[in-house]
Design a protein around this motif. Structure first.
Motif, PDB file in Angstrom:
ATOM      1  N   LEU A 253       0.820  -1.207   0.000  1.00 40.04           N
ATOM      2  CA  LEU A 253       0.000   0.000   0.000  1.00 40.04           C
ATOM      3  C   LEU A 253       0.858   1.262   0.000  1.00 40.04           C
ATOM      4  N   ARG A 254       1.942   1.239   0.751  1.00 35.86           N
ATOM      5  CA  ARG A 254       2.755   2.447   0.909  1.00 35.86           C
ATOM      6  C   ARG A 254       3.516   2.822  -0.366  1.00 35.86           C
ATOM      7  N   SER A 255       3.576   1.914  -1.344  1.00 34.79           N
ATOM      8  CA  SER A 255       4.332   2.227  -2.565  1.00 34.79           C
ATOM      9  C   SER A 255       3.477   2.222  -3.824  1.00 34.79           C
ATOM     10  N   ALA A 256       2.243   1.737  -3.746  1.00 36.46           N
ATOM     11  CA  ALA A 256       1.426   1.528  -4.945  1.00 36.46           C
ATOM     12  C   ALA A 256       0.961   2.837  -5.572  1.00 36.46           C
ATOM     13  N   ALA A 257       0.659   2.762  -6.859  1.00 40.41           N
ATOM     14  CA  ALA A 257       0.062   3.899  -7.551  1.00 40.41           C
ATOM     15  C   ALA A 257      -1.385   4.089  -7.121  1.00 40.41           C
ATOM     16  N   ALA A 258      -2.100   2.976  -6.881  1.00 42.74           N
ATOM     17  CA  ALA A 258      -3.502   3.074  -6.478  1.00 42.74           C
ATOM     18  C   ALA A 258      -3.994   1.722  -5.983  1.00 42.74           C
ATOM     19  N   LEU A 259      -5.005   1.778  -5.130  1.00 42.38           N
ATOM     20  CA  LEU A 259      -5.807   0.594  -4.826  1.00 42.38           C
ATOM     21  C   LEU A 259      -7.033   0.668  -5.721  1.00 42.38           C
ATOM     22  N   VAL A 260      -7.438  -0.467  -6.278  1.00 42.90           N
ATOM     23  CA  VAL A 260      -8.534  -0.463  -7.247  1.00 42.90           C
ATOM     24  C   VAL A 260      -9.607  -1.456  -6.818  1.00 42.90           C
ATOM     25  N   THR A 261     -10.869  -1.064  -6.987  1.00 43.53           N
ATOM     26  CA  THR A 261     -11.996  -1.948  -6.705  1.00 43.53           C
ATOM     27  C   THR A 261     -13.189  -1.498  -7.528  1.00 43.53           C
ATOM     28  N   LEU A 262     -13.747  -2.428  -8.296  1.00 42.27           N
ATOM     29  CA  LEU A 262     -14.931  -2.140  -9.102  1.00 42.27           C
ATOM     30  C   LEU A 262     -16.101  -3.014  -8.664  1.00 42.27           C
ATOM     31  N   SER A 263     -16.110  -3.376  -7.398  1.00 46.72           N
ATOM     32  CA  SER A 263     -17.172  -4.219  -6.852  1.00 46.72           C
ATOM     33  C   SER A 263     -18.531  -3.563  -7.031  1.00 46.72           C
ATOM     34  N   ARG A 264     -19.516  -4.369  -7.395  1.00 52.31           N
ATOM     35  CA  ARG A 264     -20.870  -3.847  -7.597  1.00 52.31           C
ATOM     36  C   ARG A 264     -21.687  -3.797  -6.306  1.00 52.31           C
ATOM     37  N   ALA A 265     -21.183  -4.414  -5.250  1.00 51.42           N
ATOM     38  CA  ALA A 265     -21.938  -4.442  -3.991  1.00 51.42           C
ATOM     39  C   ALA A 265     -20.967  -4.548  -2.824  1.00 51.42           C
ATOM     40  N   GLU A 266     -21.145  -3.701  -1.831  1.00 46.89           N
ATOM     41  CA  GLU A 266     -20.333  -3.741  -0.619  1.00 46.89           C
ATOM     42  C   GLU A 266     -21.186  -3.243   0.554  1.00 46.89           C
ATOM     43  N   GLY A 267     -20.813  -3.679   1.753  1.00 45.90           N
ATOM     44  CA  GLY A 267     -21.431  -3.110   2.934  1.00 45.90           C
ATOM     45  C   GLY A 267     -20.673  -1.891   3.412  1.00 45.90           C
ATOM     46  N   TYR A 268     -19.380  -1.854   3.081  1.00 42.42           N
ATOM     47  CA  TYR A 268     -18.528  -0.724   3.479  1.00 42.42           C
ATOM     48  C   TYR A 268     -17.376  -0.550   2.500  1.00 42.42           C
ATOM     49  N   GLY A 269     -16.607  -1.599   2.247  1.00 44.46           N
ATOM     50  CA  GLY A 269     -15.441  -1.471   1.374  1.00 44.46           C
ATOM     51  C   GLY A 269     -14.215  -1.067   2.158  1.00 44.46           C
ATOM     52  N   LEU A 270     -13.821  -1.898   3.130  1.00 44.41           N
ATOM     53  CA  LEU A 270     -12.724  -1.550   4.028  1.00 44.41           C
ATOM     54  C   LEU A 270     -11.411  -1.250   3.317  1.00 44.41           C
ATOM     55  N   PRO A 271     -11.014  -1.984   2.264  1.00 48.45           N
ATOM     56  CA  PRO A 271      -9.743  -1.647   1.607  1.00 48.45           C
ATOM     57  C   PRO A 271      -9.685  -0.205   1.102  1.00 48.45           C
ATOM     58  N   VAL A 272     -10.831   0.380   0.774  1.00 54.39           N
ATOM     59  CA  VAL A 272     -10.848   1.768   0.292  1.00 54.39           C
ATOM     60  C   VAL A 272     -10.305   2.706   1.358  1.00 54.39           C
ATOM     61  N   ILE A 273     -10.834   2.605   2.561  1.00 57.35           N
ATOM     62  CA  ILE A 273     -10.419   3.526   3.618  1.00 57.35           C
ATOM     63  C   ILE A 273      -9.033   3.157   4.150  1.00 57.35           C
ATOM     64  N   GLU A 274      -8.669   1.870   4.092  1.00 54.89           N
ATOM     65  CA  GLU A 274      -7.315   1.475   4.498  1.00 54.89           C
ATOM     66  C   GLU A 274      -6.280   2.097   3.564  1.00 54.89           C
TER      67      GLU A 274
END
Length: 369
Positions: A253-274
């Motif tokens: 995470l500390r070196s990546a260009a981006a975290l990506v997620t195209l999920s169509r359904a989530e209750g929260y999406g924890l990796p986004v805020i992480e």
């Protein structure tokens, strides 16, 4: 207030979303109240905070129907469960159950780690909303992790009980990327590979992203991996990690260009805020839940358009665009914390004790009549 947490959904090897949610809440609330935990396997203690615990049966056991008789003897002031499936027949204590999302009504495939009989019951359970209503209405308060899920619960009239928000939050030990460190060309996906997660569109969107590497971090079956490998555009690089440790995840995470997620359904999406907490920009599907969690900080794209995903990745290479997205993400992540969630849960617990007392009083009155 003596709070008893149901920690029996804690994983044995490393956390999944619900496991981390429960463990993090326990740690935060234990600083404010008298807390004990229910566990079903001593190995769960390796992923839980050091608070008193009681070993009882598994939540997947048929004896779960009668678990309240065991809990009654522990005399808790309130019981908190991070799921909605806790047995409650004959309980004598206030109870808060948690509903994270309604994903499996539209996506009925159950998690693969569940035993076969439980998977069969899972499918039957999600054929209609009335079983969910039956469970939730046996609580005194229902908690959920996002306003998006709360609105869906209201839309489908899932419970007559008070519904309280007890938010998810990033890890407390998240390490923030040092200022001035340029990003790599690594794109990270953290999540399962179930159909609604829509990983296919991410893989297809790698077309035209020369020099970038897509890292699929989670465990994956051989058959599912073969399906995705066939979709990788020629000449593009996709790495299947088949699981990473928390330390490895934080390092990526500390070196990546981006975290990506195209999920169509989530209750929260924890990796986004992480990711945002680490200072890593996020490219996400343009859905209500990601808009709620990511605010104005994420880059939102049509989850059915691989070219929109490709364009979003390329946009981060524009001068100052990546730095601006990183700063916005850190600010958005700062609006969530486990301290705030602990306060929300204690409010829910207090309401549950009042609701429970009121119903018991009404029950005694009706019996006298």
């Amino acid at each position: 207030m003596r709070i008893l947490f149901d920690a029996r959904f804690t994983r044995l090897d490393q956390h999944d979303g619900i496991s981390r949610y429960g463990a993090s809440l326990i740690a935060a609330v234990a600083e404010r109240a008298d807390v004990a935990m229910l566990i079903s396997d001593p190995r769960q203690l390796d992923l839980l905070p050091a608070v008193p615990h009681v070993l009882i049966t598994s939540p997947l056991s048929p004896r779960e129907l009668f678990v309240a008789s065991t809990i009654n003897r522990l005399s808790p002031d309130v019981v908190i469960c991070p799921m909605q499936t806790m047995g409650s027949w004959g309980r004598q204590y206030p109870l808060v159950l948690t509903l994270h999302d309604l994903i499996y009504y539209q996506n009925p495939q159950p998690p693969g780690f569940l035993p076969l009989p439980v998977r069969a019951l899972w499918r039957l359970y999600h054929l209609a909303y009335w079983p969910q209503r039956l469970l939730l209405n046996r609580a005194d308060v229902v908690a959920t992790i996002s306003e998006t899920t709360r609105e869906l619960m209201k839309e489908h009239r899932l419970t007559r009980r008070p519904v309280r928000l007890v938010s998810n939050a990033p890890q407390t030990d998240t390490e923030v990327r040092p200022e001035g460190v340029p990003p790599s060309k690594d794109l990270l996906y953290m999540g399962s590979f179930m159909p609604y997660k829509n990983v296919e569109t991410i893989v297809a969107g790698m077309n035209g992203l020369d020099g970038y590497t897509l890292h699929l971090l989670s465990r994956i079956t051989a058959d599912r991996r073969a399906e995705l490998v066939r979709l990788v555009p020629p000449g593009q690089r996709v790495v299947f990690h088949n699981g990473v440790t928390d330390g490895q995840y934080q390092e990526l995470l500390r070196s990546a260009a981006a975290l990506v997620t195209l999920s169509r359904a989530e209750g929260y999406g924890l990796p986004v805020i992480e990711a945002m907490a680490a200072g890593t920009p996020v490219i996400a599907a343009d859905t209500p839940i990601f808009r709620e969690v990511g605010g104005d900080a994420a880059l939102y794209v049509d989850p059915d358009d691989p070219s929109a995903f490709t364009a979003a990745v390329k946009s981060l290479a524009a001068p100052d665009r990546w730095d601006a997205a990183s700063r916005a993400g850190k600010a958005q992540a700062g609006t969530y914390s486990w301290d705030r969630s602990a306060d929300q849960l204690l409010e829910a617990a207090a309401i549950a004790t009042v609701e429970h007392a009121g119903r018991r009083g009404l029950g005694r009155l009706l019996r006298r009549q």
